[in-house]
Design an enzyme around this catalytic site. Sequence first.
Site, PDB file in Angstrom:
ATOM      1  N   HIS A  18      13.582   6.239 -15.531  1.00  0.00           N
ATOM      2  CA  HIS A  18      12.859   7.472 -14.941  1.00  0.00           C
ATOM      3  C   HIS A  18      12.155   6.528 -13.562  1.00  0.00           C
ATOM      4  CE1 HIS A  18      10.517  11.146 -14.787  1.00  0.00           C
ATOM      5  NE2 HIS A  18      10.152  10.538 -13.594  1.00  0.00           N
ATOM      6  N   HIS A  20      12.349   7.171  -9.434  1.00  0.00           N
ATOM      7  CA  HIS A  20      12.873   7.797  -8.156  1.00  0.00           C
ATOM      8  C   HIS A  20      13.264   6.696  -6.967  1.00  0.00           C
ATOM      9  CE1 HIS A  20      11.568  11.818  -9.517  1.00  0.00           C
ATOM     10  NE2 HIS A  20      10.745  11.258 -10.220  1.00  0.00           N
ATOM     11  N   HIS A 196      11.594  16.812 -15.802  1.00  0.00           N
ATOM     12  CA  HIS A 196      10.027  16.470 -15.831  1.00  0.00           C
ATOM     13  C   HIS A 196       9.302  17.580 -16.287  1.00  0.00           C
ATOM     14  CE1 HIS A 196      11.485  13.725 -12.450  1.00  0.00           C
ATOM     15  NE2 HIS A 196      10.089  13.327 -12.497  1.00  0.00           N
ATOM     16  N   GLU A 199       3.969  17.241 -17.658  1.00  0.00           N
ATOM     17  CA  GLU A 199       2.958  16.116 -16.785  1.00  0.00           C
ATOM     18  C   GLU A 199       1.892  17.204 -16.178  1.00  0.00           C
ATOM     19  OE1 GLU A 199       5.189  15.321 -12.894  1.00  0.00           O
ATOM     20  OE2 GLU A 199       3.974  13.495 -12.559  1.00  0.00           O
ATOM     21  N   ASP A 277       8.412   5.405 -12.299  1.00  0.00           N
ATOM     22  CA  ASP A 277       8.541   6.615 -11.815  1.00  0.00           C
ATOM     23  C   ASP A 277       8.595   6.554 -10.310  1.00  0.00           C
ATOM     24  OD1 ASP A 277       8.555   9.425 -11.621  1.00  0.00           O
ATOM     25  OD2 ASP A 277       6.413   9.680 -11.919  1.00  0.00           O
ATOM     26  N   ASP A 278       7.511   6.083  -9.721  1.00  0.00           N
ATOM     27  CA  ASP A 278       7.541   5.876  -8.016  1.00  0.00           C
ATOM     28  C   ASP A 278       6.915   4.547  -7.880  1.00  0.00           C
ATOM     29  OD1 ASP A 278       8.563   8.523  -7.056  1.00  0.00           O
ATOM     30  OD2 ASP A 278       7.193   9.196  -8.536  1.00  0.00           O
TER      31      ASP A 278
HETATM   32  N1  ADE Z   1       9.040  13.637  -7.774  1.00  0.00           N
HETATM   33  C1  ADE Z   1       9.063  12.227  -7.823  1.00  0.00           C
HETATM   34  N2  ADE Z   1       8.057  11.681  -8.754  1.00  0.00           N
HETATM   35  C2  ADE Z   1       7.644  13.151  -9.373  1.00  0.00           C
HETATM   36  C3  ADE Z   1       6.850  13.352 -10.381  1.00  0.00           C
HETATM   37  N3  ADE Z   1       6.165  12.464 -10.842  1.00  0.00           N
HETATM   38  N4  ADE Z   1       6.647  14.577 -10.757  1.00  0.00           N
HETATM   39  C4  ADE Z   1       7.356  15.526 -10.084  1.00  0.00           C
HETATM   40  N5  ADE Z   1       8.259  15.404  -9.332  1.00  0.00           N
HETATM   41  C5  ADE Z   1       8.453  14.068  -8.815  1.00  0.00           C
HETATM   42 ZN    ZN Z   2       9.481  11.474 -11.699  1.00  0.00          ZN
END
Ligand code: ADE
Ligand code: ZN
Length: 339
Positions: A18, A20, A196, A199, A277-278
């Site tokens: 996971h 991006h 997703h 969250e 994630d990011d």
């Molecule tokens: N797009 C990129 N990261 C995300 C996240 N944590 N939640 C929802 N959309 C996303």
């Molecule tokens: Zn994500």
Amino acid sequence: MTSDVAAIAARIPKAELHVHLEGTIAPQTYARIARRNGIEPKDPDKLFACNDLDSFLNAFLEAVKVLRRPEDFAELADEYLARSPTEHVRHVEFFISPATQRKFIPDLNLQSTIRAIWDACERARIATGVTSRLIIDMVRNLGEEEALRDVDLASACKRYGVVGVGLGGDERRFPASGFKRAYKRAKARGLRRTVHAGEAAGPQSIVDAVELLGAERIGHGIAASGQPQVLALLRDRGVTIDACPTSNRFTAALADGEAHPLREFIAARVPVTLSSDDPAFFHTSVMAEYEYAAALGCGVEEIVSIARASFERSFLPADERRRRVADVDAYVDGLGITR
Ligand code: ADE
Ligand code: ZN
């Protein structure tokens, strides 16, 4: 000892399921690509600051808007995969969000972009053995028509490493019920499915992702905490939680100082994996997420279960998954500890 577990967590072979691609953009890379494309970059200290899901999604969008050419995306994949061996990452599944480009950069050829990303993945595989796959992350906020176009794009790009679809964006305002057709079409086209959920919204969002969309993996899933029925659903259907603890802190999905419930999930026999994630926005890495798990008190057994699940629950073919799990077991055997 905790420090021994942390060292094992850092070094164990792992897959990241996971992450991006657009969220891996380092501040210097963002500024370089922006200038190259004739755009004055925003102050990275401000751009990369976020404290909830809305502020993060806005920041993410700003960063994405400077990516104008296939090479820009390939550069992100090259940079990210070059770091993977240092974190003992052997396999990466990247989300990419082409619906965002369709909206903001309509001139970008999306198939060429996906092919350029895949070429970068293949370069990394040849150079270091790290494999990758691509998942088209549909964007809740852009609606189901766009999501259906994403499914069509994903099936047209299977030859470029695309194996599935995901669903990101604002989970509270755009629930799973609005994406049933897209997921049905994805399944019919032989695409794997992740969502997703849990969250920013509550446990029903996770149940809907599984029951209405056929999710095989859930991104985040923290709303399953304290919900025995939801945990039983995930366990019984073999649905994985791809946990991203540092992300959850930055987007305020977890309250300040609140521990991530990953040990509760493992105890409930739900498959759990760890991801960044990011990472550029959340100042983290997959190795740091494993070290966090050790700091939460995970023992070697739990760390091994996470690493094994990361390969078992990847969207790689079965024989490759088995081989990668065997690599984890060989690493653990080599530690010479009795388990
Ligand atoms: N797009 C990129 N990261 C995300 C996240 N944590 N939640 C929802 N959309 C996303
Ligand atoms: Zn994500």
